[in-house]
Design a protein around this motif. Structure first.
Motif, PDB file in Angstrom:
ATOM      1  N   VAL A  57       0.859  -1.195   0.000  1.00 17.63           N
ATOM      2  CA  VAL A  57       0.000   0.000   0.000  1.00 17.63           C
ATOM      3  C   VAL A  57       0.897   1.248   0.000  1.00 17.63           C
ATOM      4  O   VAL A  57       2.009   1.220   0.542  1.00 17.63           O
ATOM      5  CB  VAL A  57      -0.962   0.040   1.210  1.00 17.63           C
ATOM      6  CG1 VAL A  57      -1.949  -1.109   1.152  1.00 17.63           C
ATOM      7  CG2 VAL A  57      -0.208   0.021   2.506  1.00 17.63           C
ATOM      8  N   THR A  59       2.563   4.899   0.734  1.00 18.48           N
ATOM      9  CA  THR A  59       2.721   5.929   1.767  1.00 18.48           C
ATOM     10  C   THR A  59       3.233   7.191   1.045  1.00 18.48           C
ATOM     11  O   THR A  59       4.005   7.097   0.094  1.00 18.48           O
ATOM     12  CB  THR A  59       3.726   5.526   2.861  1.00 18.48           C
ATOM     13  OG1 THR A  59       4.972   5.227   2.257  1.00 18.48           O
ATOM     14  CG2 THR A  59       3.259   4.320   3.632  1.00 18.48           C
ATOM     15  N   VAL A  88      -4.601   8.234   2.311  1.00 21.85           N
ATOM     16  CA  VAL A  88      -4.692   6.854   1.826  1.00 21.85           C
ATOM     17  C   VAL A  88      -5.691   6.077   2.698  1.00 21.85           C
ATOM     18  O   VAL A  88      -5.564   6.070   3.921  1.00 21.85           O
ATOM     19  CB  VAL A  88      -3.314   6.145   1.900  1.00 21.85           C
ATOM     20  CG1 VAL A  88      -3.420   4.717   1.351  1.00 21.85           C
ATOM     21  CG2 VAL A  88      -2.245   6.952   1.159  1.00 21.85           C
ATOM     22  N   GLU A  90      -6.320   2.589   3.379  1.00 20.15           N
ATOM     23  CA  GLU A  90      -5.582   1.348   3.143  1.00 20.15           C
ATOM     24  C   GLU A  90      -6.473   0.179   2.768  1.00 20.15           C
ATOM     25  O   GLU A  90      -6.108  -0.657   1.939  1.00 20.15           O
ATOM     26  CB  GLU A  90      -4.784   0.966   4.400  1.00 20.15           C
ATOM     27  CG  GLU A  90      -3.625   1.896   4.683  1.00 20.15           C
ATOM     28  CD  GLU A  90      -2.768   1.376   5.824  1.00 20.15           C
ATOM     29  OE1 GLU A  90      -3.268   0.551   6.617  1.00 20.15           O
ATOM     30  OE2 GLU A  90      -1.594   1.793   5.911  1.00 20.15           O
ATOM     31  N   LYS A  91      -7.640   0.092   3.390  1.00 15.54           N
ATOM     32  CA  LYS A  91      -8.474  -1.093   3.158  1.00 15.54           C
ATOM     33  C   LYS A  91      -9.165  -1.069   1.802  1.00 15.54           C
ATOM     34  O   LYS A  91      -9.746  -2.070   1.382  1.00 15.54           O
ATOM     35  CB  LYS A  91      -9.474  -1.272   4.289  1.00 15.54           C
ATOM     36  CG  LYS A  91      -8.753  -1.666   5.570  1.00 15.54           C
ATOM     37  CD  LYS A  91      -9.651  -2.196   6.627  1.00 15.54           C
ATOM     38  CE  LYS A  91      -8.804  -2.676   7.806  1.00 15.54           C
ATOM     39  NZ  LYS A  91      -9.598  -3.145   8.920  1.00 15.54           N
ATOM     40  N   CYS A  93      -7.334  -0.073  -0.815  1.00 15.67           N
ATOM     41  CA  CYS A  93      -6.217  -0.199  -1.752  1.00 15.67           C
ATOM     42  C   CYS A  93      -6.034  -1.645  -2.199  1.00 15.67           C
ATOM     43  O   CYS A  93      -6.008  -2.560  -1.378  1.00 15.67           O
ATOM     44  CB  CYS A  93      -4.937   0.309  -1.089  1.00 15.67           C
ATOM     45  SG  CYS A  93      -3.468   0.021  -2.084  1.00 15.67           S
ATOM     46  N   GLU A 110       6.044   2.254  -1.112  1.00 15.15           N
ATOM     47  CA  GLU A 110       5.064   1.235  -0.707  1.00 15.15           C
ATOM     48  C   GLU A 110       5.502   0.553   0.581  1.00 15.15           C
ATOM     49  O   GLU A 110       6.679   0.358   0.817  1.00 15.15           O
ATOM     50  CB  GLU A 110       4.916   0.186  -1.814  1.00 15.15           C
ATOM     51  CG  GLU A 110       4.212   0.716  -3.051  1.00 15.15           C
ATOM     52  CD  GLU A 110       4.086  -0.320  -4.139  1.00 15.15           C
ATOM     53  OE1 GLU A 110       3.188  -0.164  -4.971  1.00 15.15           O
ATOM     54  OE2 GLU A 110       4.883  -1.270  -4.163  1.00 15.15           O
ATOM     55  N   ARG A 113       1.384  -4.512   3.811  1.00 10.71           N
ATOM     56  CA  ARG A 113       0.366  -4.567   4.876  1.00 10.71           C
ATOM     57  C   ARG A 113      -0.217  -5.977   4.947  1.00 10.71           C
ATOM     58  O   ARG A 113      -0.725  -6.495   3.943  1.00 10.71           O
ATOM     59  CB  ARG A 113      -0.758  -3.569   4.562  1.00 10.71           C
ATOM     60  CG  ARG A 113      -1.713  -3.340   5.710  1.00 10.71           C
ATOM     61  CD  ARG A 113      -2.674  -2.216   5.372  1.00 10.71           C
ATOM     62  NE  ARG A 113      -3.666  -2.620   4.395  1.00 10.71           N
ATOM     63  CZ  ARG A 113      -4.781  -3.282   4.695  1.00 10.71           C
ATOM     64  NH1 ARG A 113      -5.026  -3.627   5.940  1.00 10.71           N
ATOM     65  NH2 ARG A 113      -5.644  -3.596   3.757  1.00 10.71           N
ATOM     66  N   GLU A 139     -10.734  -7.404   7.348  1.00 13.77           N
ATOM     67  CA  GLU A 139     -10.142  -7.128   6.040  1.00 13.77           C
ATOM     68  C   GLU A 139     -11.173  -7.394   4.950  1.00 13.77           C
ATOM     69  O   GLU A 139     -11.868  -8.416   4.993  1.00 13.77           O
ATOM     70  CB  GLU A 139      -8.906  -8.009   5.800  1.00 13.77           C
ATOM     71  CG  GLU A 139      -7.707  -7.620   6.622  1.00 13.77           C
ATOM     72  CD  GLU A 139      -7.176  -6.240   6.243  1.00 13.77           C
ATOM     73  OE1 GLU A 139      -7.432  -5.787   5.119  1.00 13.77           O
ATOM     74  OE2 GLU A 139      -6.511  -5.628   7.092  1.00 13.77           O
TER      75      GLU A 139
END
Ligand code: SF4
Ligand code: SF4
Length: 280
Positions: A57, A59, A88, A90-91, A93, A110, A113, A139
């Motif tokens: 993911v 950053t 961002v 994340e979930k 992505c 990146e 994760r 998730e």
């Protein structure tokens, strides 16, 4: 050679079919129902390996960012927004890397994760290979775990125990499948969801056969429907107290000789149907 086992809905006996059939076919068992994997409850394999599954993911280095929003525009999953700075989610992505590729200032790096785990083991004296994936709680993305599981397969015969329903996780399990086994039950709900599953495999041009579970009527409507349409009926599993007892004790049905013979017949039907479809 991948044989996918699917069901239009949950609770039809998909894992019962996949695990028992894998043992009689001496095939690799792969539990791709990663949101609720339960095949290992029955196989109880000797676990040899356990691995984290991660996705990359982005950053954002705010010192390097020039706020061009190219990353936000390219993201097809709405995982990035720009409000004073790039944020961002994340979930959302999918780890596709597109944002990093378009960033003109190299502000994006990146980080891996973790989203779940895969386990690899063996079952029985002959060491039948077994794989299972588990998506971490909360998730949302099962796809990368299913991809990693299937990526470990070679040319051997494998039974892919897919997620229930007809979601994108099922499509992922079905990709590259040589054949599909559709598991259903002899009820109106079973028939309704079987039709969805048939529609899916037909759209993907995957030959298929049907197993009906919990059959307790001499003329069940699903059986009649399959016959009227000329669909391959691979077998019928009876509505039987002994089966329910074995299942609730976490035992394979093939431990009983009469059920072992039944799964051998289903396996023979699968091999015959696959031979017919490959010769067309
Ligand atoms: S890696 Fe792909 S999915 Fe994730 S934020 Fe970047 S563009 Fe979006
Ligand atoms: S593409 Fe790079 S520079 Fe442009 S907004 Fe995104 S992080 Fe900032």
């Amino acid at each position: 050679m991948k044989i996918a086992v699917i069901s239009g809905k949950g609770g039809t006996g998909k894992t019962t079919v996949a695990t028992n059939l894998a043992t009689v076919m001496k095939a690799t068992y792969v539990d791709c129902d990663v949101e609720e994997p339960n095949g290992f409850i029955f196989l109880k394999p000797d676990i040899k390996e356990s691995l984290d599954v991660t996705i990359p993911v982005p950053t954002i280095d705010t010192d390097k960012c020039n706020h061009c929003k190219a990353c936000v525009d390219i993201c097809q999953f709405n995982a990035l927004i720009h409000v004073d700075k790039v944020m961002v989610f994340e979930k959302l992505c999918h780890g596709c890397g597109a944002c990093q590729a378009v960033c003109p200032t190299l502000a994006i790096t990146e980080e891996e994760r973790p989203i779940g785990r895969i386990q690899i083991g063996t079952y029985g004296e002959e060491g039948m290979a077994c794989l299972s994936g588990t998506l971490n709680l909360t998730e949302p993305m099962a796809g990368p775990i299913i991809s990693q599981l299937k990526g470990r397969l070679g040319q051997e015969t494998s039974l892919i125990d897919c997620s229930p329903g007809t979601s994108c996780n099922v499509v992922k399990g079905l990709l590259d499948a040589t054949y599909a086994i559709l598991v259903t039950e002899p009820t109106a709900f079973g028939l309704h969801d079987l039709l969805l599953a048939i529609d899916l495999v037909e759209q993907m041009s995957i030959p298929f056969g049907i197993v009906i579970n919990r059959v307790h009527e001499s003329h069940n409507q699903v059986s009649l429907y399959c016959k009227s349409k000329g669909y391959t009926l691979l077998g019928e599993i009876p509505y039987d107290r002994q089966i329910a007892t074995l299942y609730s004790n976490g035992e394979l049905l093939v431990r009983q000789s009469q059920y072992k013979a039944m799964f051998h017949e289903i396996a023979d039907g699968v091999k015959e149907a696959m031979a017919c479809s490959s010769s067309l």
